[in-house]
Design an enzyme around this catalytic site. Structure first.
Site, PDB file in Angstrom:
ATOM      1  N   SER A   1       0.861  -1.180   0.000  1.00 58.14           N
ATOM      2  CA  SER A   1       0.000   0.000   0.000  1.00 58.14           C
ATOM      3  C   SER A   1       0.897   1.229   0.000  1.00 58.14           C
ATOM      4  CB  SER A   1      -0.891   0.016   1.246  1.00 58.14           C
ATOM      5  OG  SER A   1      -1.547   1.266   1.388  1.00 58.14           O
TER       6      SER A   1
ATOM      7  N   TYR B   1      -1.935  -0.145  11.021  1.00 59.35           N
ATOM      8  CA  TYR B   1      -1.999  -0.498   9.601  1.00 59.35           C
ATOM      9  C   TYR B   1      -0.772   0.000   8.843  1.00 59.35           C
ATOM     10  CZ  TYR B   1      -3.645  -0.811   4.801  1.00 59.35           C
ATOM     11  OH  TYR B   1      -3.746  -1.091   3.464  1.00 59.35           O
TER      12      TYR B   1
END
Length: 236
Positions: A138, A151
């Site tokens: 990501s 995260y």
């Protein structure tokens, strides 16, 4: 014309029943046989049916990668040419509001499963002298934001893991790629979120295809894909 007797390469995809994982399965099915890993047996069967229509032979493994060691034991000794570590979870909330269970779930799926699944299939790639490990990361792997303490931490780990692993196995003929998408139109976002401007899962799947289909002497190690603009809806 005599049909080719060359066996099709085998791709193993984790988190294969939804969103990006589903799109990757459909993208690879015309040229690969597949091993699909996810929790829901009925969804696995549905995706397998779609992939078989596209010419793939499919093996389904119903497993929860949060229980990574148990899952890995089921993958050991499988012949895998391409591993797509796609499974991931995200809990976006301030650190002081995050429960220990939410923290550990993200670390178990985004970090520990990456170790266990890769460790199960990588030795076979190295022994055969070819293979490809592709990890869905990501842009959170190099950015930070409020609510992303866990995260973004796991996605930063992905970047360090991927580059270190690439350096370790490249001379054995094994490539390591990490695909780092920006916002993707999946159920990662809460209901009511405007997702009309985001990437589609198939865009990320095409990036995976580009990485693993590169010429043998060429490695696409990092590939970042983003929506053009959050102010411009996707073209229909």
């Amino acid at each position: 014309m005599t049909p080719s007797t060359q066996p099709r390469p085998v791709a193993l995809i984790t988190g294969a029943t939804r969103g990006i994982g589903h799109a990757i399965a459909l993208r690879l099915a015309p040229k690969h046989d597949l091993i699909l890993v996810a929790r829901d047996e009925s969804l696995l069967a549905a995706v397998a049916g779609e992939c078989e229509v596209l010419g793939s032979r499919v093996q389904c493994i119903a497993a929860d990668v949060q229980k990574a060691l148990v899952t890995a034991q089921r993958l050991t000794d499988l012949h895998v040419d391409v591993l797509v570590n796609n499974a991931g979870v995200a809990v976006m909330k301030p650190f002081l509001e995050m429960t220990a269970e939410e923290w550990h779930r993200q670390v178990d799926v985004n970090v520990n499963a990456l170790y266990h699944v890769t460790r199960a299939v990588l030795p076979g790639m190295v022994a055969r002298g070819h293979g490809h490990v592709c990890i869905i990361g990501s842009i959170a792997g190099r950015n930070t934001f409020v609510g992303g303490t866990c995260y973004t931490g796991t996605k930063h780990f992905v970047m360090g893991f991927a580059e270190s692993l690439m350096l370790e196995v490249r001379d054995a003929g094994v490539g390591v790629s990490v695909i780092t998408p920006g916002s993707v139109d999946t159920d990662l976002f809460p209901a009511g979120t405007d997702r009309t401007w985001m990437l589609e899962p198939k865009n990320v799947a095409d990036a995976v295809g580009f990485a693993i289909e590169a010429p043998p002497h060429m490695l696409v190690h990092r590939l970042e894909v983003r929506p053009l603009s959050p102010k411009r809806p996707r073209a229909s």
